[in-house]
Scaffold this motif. Structure first.
Motif, short mmCIF file in Angstrom:
data_model
loop_
_atom_site.label_atom_id
_atom_site.label_comp_id
_atom_site.label_asym_id
_atom_site.label_seq_id
_atom_site.Cartn_x
_atom_site.Cartn_y
_atom_site.Cartn_z
N UNK A 313 0.82 -1.21 0.00
CA UNK A 313 0.00 0.00 0.00
C UNK A 313 0.86 1.26 0.00
N UNK A 314 1.99 1.20 0.70
CA UNK A 314 2.88 2.36 0.77
C UNK A 314 3.66 2.55 -0.51
N UNK A 315 3.75 1.51 -1.34
CA UNK A 315 4.58 1.55 -2.53
C UNK A 315 5.88 0.84 -2.24
N UNK A 316 6.07 -0.33 -2.83
CA UNK A 316 7.28 -1.11 -2.57
C UNK A 316 8.49 -0.30 -3.02
N UNK A 317 9.47 -0.15 -2.14
CA UNK A 317 10.62 0.70 -2.40
C UNK A 317 11.77 -0.11 -2.99
N UNK A 318 12.37 0.43 -4.03
CA UNK A 318 13.55 -0.17 -4.64
C UNK A 318 14.72 -0.03 -3.66
N UNK A 319 15.31 -1.16 -3.25
CA UNK A 319 16.38 -1.11 -2.27
C UNK A 319 17.59 -0.31 -2.73
N UNK A 320 17.84 -0.29 -4.05
CA UNK A 320 19.01 0.39 -4.55
C UNK A 320 18.82 1.89 -4.64
N UNK A 321 17.67 2.33 -5.14
CA UNK A 321 17.44 3.76 -5.35
C UNK A 321 16.70 4.43 -4.21
N UNK A 322 15.98 3.62 -3.40
CA UNK A 322 15.17 4.20 -2.35
C UNK A 322 13.91 4.85 -2.85
N UNK A 323 13.59 4.65 -4.12
CA UNK A 323 12.42 5.27 -4.74
C UNK A 323 11.31 4.23 -4.86
N UNK A 324 10.07 4.55 -4.49
CA UNK A 324 8.97 3.60 -4.67
C UNK A 324 8.86 3.18 -6.12
N UNK A 325 8.74 1.88 -6.37
CA UNK A 325 8.67 1.41 -7.74
C UNK A 325 7.33 1.73 -8.39
N UNK A 326 6.40 2.29 -7.62
CA UNK A 326 5.15 2.73 -8.24
C UNK A 326 5.36 4.01 -9.05
N UNK A 327 6.46 4.71 -8.84
CA UNK A 327 6.69 5.97 -9.52
C UNK A 327 7.45 5.72 -10.82
N UNK A 328 6.72 5.69 -11.93
CA UNK A 328 7.39 5.39 -13.21
C UNK A 328 6.77 6.21 -14.31
#
Length: 328
Positions: A313-328
């Protein structure tokens, strides 16, 4: 890139033939299980798993070796996963587009099965007319409308209880001018036994049966999940199956207004049960996936990370970039 999920998995007859509710909830497709499996443990890192490990994990879910290899090959052709080779060993990981799609899709699944938004009593109707020689476009439009929460009241008249959203506008704007009309208004009751109400576009009894089947399948497992008695391959298999089944409910029941539904609608109990099973099995399932992958990995092991419904629900975060993978 094609969607990782196919609308025909949910509505296999959603074309010019009479509509029938899903046939596939009793058995999950190898491609669907593969996507769910990869998303559940590598969405955060997009780790590449050895193909042999993927095949072994799918075997524990009842997928044959041939079926697993075919699923991997087809998903690679569709751009859902991407492969790499090191010597004689091949590995696969989610493509960037698929990871973003799945992360956004996971958030949508949980949001769409939550409490329904306040309803103003109006309906959005999409009327379209496409000639017979454009059957493929008509079928694609029907599938897109279904994903967006619309249902067919009549063949060329689809409706939703909610206002037109930007994704729907974008899809409809791609049609040939003059092929579609959109309007919003209230339903007028007729003093006739033969009239069809807008809610009749959804098979309410059929959806109820699917909720009941879901609850009947998973409720008996909950005490064992809470006591930690499910581990290893059984934890992975149950977690994959519960997600692969539950993700269909937002299409079957796109947050239909409670005012239109029978008392005791089972959307919320199903969602709560899903979260309890999915979250409760996250740790033992992750441990088992790590163990299986380790058997086939050369050198450094891929990073395996399970996530919970709160993470989704929070947006799964990319461990490398720290950016939610929902943001594309």
């Amino acid at each position: 890139m094609a969607s990782p999920f196919d609308i025909e998995e949910i509505y296999p007859d959603d074309g010019d033939r009479p509509l029938r509710l899903p046939r596939r909830q009793a058995g999950n497709s190898p491609q669907g299980v593969t996507v769910t499996l990869l998303a559940d443990y590598t969405l955060r890192t997009r780790a590449a798993l050895p193909s042999a490990a993927i095949v072994a994990l799918l075997a524990e879910s009842g997928v044959s070796t041939a079926g697993a290899r075919t699923a991997i090959s087809r998903l690679a052709r569709r751009g859902v996963i991407e492969g790499s080779r090191q010597g004689r060993r091949s590995s696969y990981r989610l493509s960037p587009a698929a990871a973003a799609n799945l992360s956004a899709g996971g958030s949508w699944i949980l949001a769409a099965t939550g409490a329904a938004a306040p309803w103003d009593g109006c309906w959005t109707l999409v009327a379209f007319s496409l000639p017979q020689d454009r059957a493929a476009q008509r079928r694609a439009l029907r599938g897109q409308l279904r994903w967006l929460g619309y249902a067919p009241l009549y063949d060329g008249l689809w409706l939703s209880p909610y206002d037109l959203t930007p994704p729907v506008r974008e899809q409809l704007a791609q049609l040939t001018p003059g092929a579609v009309t959109v309007f919003r208004g209230r339903h007028t009751e007729l003093d006739s036994l033969g009239h069809r109400a807008p809610i009749d576009a959804w098979d309410i009894e059929g959806i109820t049966r699917h909720y009941e089947a879901f609850l009947g399948r998973w409720r008996p497992l909950l005490p064992r999940v809470r006591s930690g008695r499910i581990a290893g391959a059984a934890a992975v298999r149950a977690r994959t199956e519960v997600m692969d089944t539950f993700r269909r409910f937002p299409i079957l029941d796109p947050r239909l207004p409670v005012e239109l539904l029978p008392a005791g609608w089972l959307r919320q109990p199903a969602r709560e049960l899903f979260a309890a099973i999915y979250d409760g099995l996250a740790e033992p399932a992750e441990r088992h996936v790590r163990t299986v992958v380790a058997r086939f990995a050369d050198g450094a092991q891929p990073t395996i990370r399970a996530h919970t419904t709160a993470d989704i629900l929070a947006g799964v975060v990319d461990d490398e970039s720290g950016v939610p993978t929902t943001h594309y």
